[in-house]
Design an enzyme around this catalytic site. Sequence first.
Site, PDB file in Angstrom:
ATOM      1  CD  GLN A   1      56.551  72.753  69.553  1.00 59.36           C
ATOM      2  OE1 GLN A   1      56.147  72.078  70.487  1.00 59.36           O
ATOM      3  NE2 GLN A   1      55.693  73.311  68.679  1.00 59.36           N
TER       4      GLN A   1
ATOM      5  CG  ASN B   1      51.842  81.328  67.487  1.00 61.06           C
ATOM      6  OD1 ASN B   1      53.057  81.375  67.648  1.00 61.06           O
ATOM      7  ND2 ASN B   1      51.276  80.516  66.599  1.00 61.06           N
ATOM      8  CD  GLU B   2      53.786  80.992  63.267  1.00 61.38           C
ATOM      9  OE1 GLU B   2      52.925  80.262  62.753  1.00 61.38           O
ATOM     10  OE2 GLU B   2      55.003  80.719  63.261  1.00 61.38           O
TER      11      GLU B   2
ATOM     12  CD  GLU C   1      56.650  78.926  66.803  1.00 63.38           C
ATOM     13  OE1 GLU C   1      56.666  78.228  65.761  1.00 63.38           O
ATOM     14  OE2 GLU C   1      55.605  79.337  67.337  1.00 63.38           O
TER      15      GLU C   1
END
Length: 530
Positions: free
Chosen positions: A370, A189-190, A313
């Site tokens: 989210q 992630n990222e 996201e």
Amino acid sequence: MLATGSWLDAIGYAQGTRGPARALLQQPRLRGDFDRRVLGAFLEHLGRAIYTGLYQPGSPLADTNGFRADVVREIKELGVPIIRYPGGNFVSGYNWLDGVGPKQQRPTVLERAWNSIETNQFGTNEFIDWCRMVGTEPLLGMNFGTGTAEMAVAYVEYCNLERGTKWSDLRRSHGYDSPHNVRYWCLGNEMDGPWQIGQLQAREYGRKARDAARQMRVVDPNLQLIACGSSGTNMPQYLIWDREVLEECYDQVDGISLHAYYGNTQALTRNSAARYLAMNLDMDRQILEIAAVCDYVQGLRRSSKRLWLSFDEWNVWYRARSGDAVNGRRQFAPKLLEEVYNLEDALLVGGFVNTLLRNAARVRIGCIAQLVNAIAPLVTNDTGVLRQSTFFPYAWALRYARGRVLDLRVESETYPITATGLQADFARNDQVPFVDVVATLDSPGGQACVLMLNRDLEGERELALEWRDITPTRVLACETLTGADLKAFNTFEQPRRVAPQRLDPPVAGTRMTFKLPPRSYTIAQLATMS
Ligand code: AHR
């Protein structure tokens, strides 16, 4: 200013006069149906998303597994096709082994991404059970921060291999005889972010992803693997990161991730709602830019494989972004990222939905970030669950958008905005159409859906639809989200301050003119014949 085009000229629309926006709807842009995963969501071990959001043993609202039945009901009804889990930043320090096996033996740990207490009472197997219950597909994230390739591959083996090996037998010993068969996985992630546990350089990450992915495919050749793309358009290495990562791992991955959060901050929009409601155009551009990098690397590698995009996201997020809103202060289930969404946020979320649908030929997965409590359309307390304003545009798309995305030619008057030079610099185009529209067609089901954003803050806008080869025969539903106060929001005490209202639809036919209220997002579901 008026955007011009040959179709406009063909129907004799007088340039320069104030008039309706027009959309010509014709044969679907996609050859096949769009992938419904583009309307997915994201759930992270963060604040109250999992604990007291999804999972609250002992609550009168929970079932015998501790799952909140009211939340299950909402998500089941939404029909979310895929949910990304368990992070987010959380995943980069997560040991998945802590969250499996007998609950009383699972360790309580200090979670370092959000500085919170993690009891590990909800882990992979609970998530899979919960997914089956709400009827969604899991999209699992792997730890590429503190985690090794070996443990990431072991995670795939734990989840997907039938039996007879160390990790598959461990799963079986935990009471899960059948494999979970998780198909979609995020390789970290990222990993470009300085805030990320174990941040890497692009080529380091790309090589780690390549090595891990190659091993994972030995365990399960059916995996769909997503490489970490830039975590935002404001990153200093935006596009360069993506190119370098893909130069290292293009052959081993199937998709690349895009992330974006937008905010109505002084710096970005000067608190102008007109600028704010144009931000989904920035998302359109990010999609085009990342797709261009993928295609460039495809060319370099002489590869026949075309990557798809995973916008895993996206959301509005700008209020709860600092101080105690992002620091759990070693609490269990602290109140983090609990953004309260108002009408203008919901309108922009409608714009994002439009952007994702019109780019569905390239974007296979999309996740609103989210889903519960943390930057979420659904919020829980001890008495129930609240639908925030942003719930409605997302729910409409899930409910009504079906089949293929129509090829639209839209003409709309535009309004000017000036560039800020910051993230969300959508204003490079400097002219924004008042009306943003997207439509889908479900031919076998005989239904079409039109999703319309009116960015005009002051006035009603007409949208004239002209259908080719498709004849709407009846309006099945027509609802709008609007109101006098752009800052209005829902609370447990006043849960319907921002809620859908019925809109008088035009008569169904090959020419239909919708009257879109000022500051509104509208959906129409039509029965069709083709
Ligand atoms: O969704 C909140 C956070 O935003 C996620 O953990 C991270 O991936 C992103 O920066």
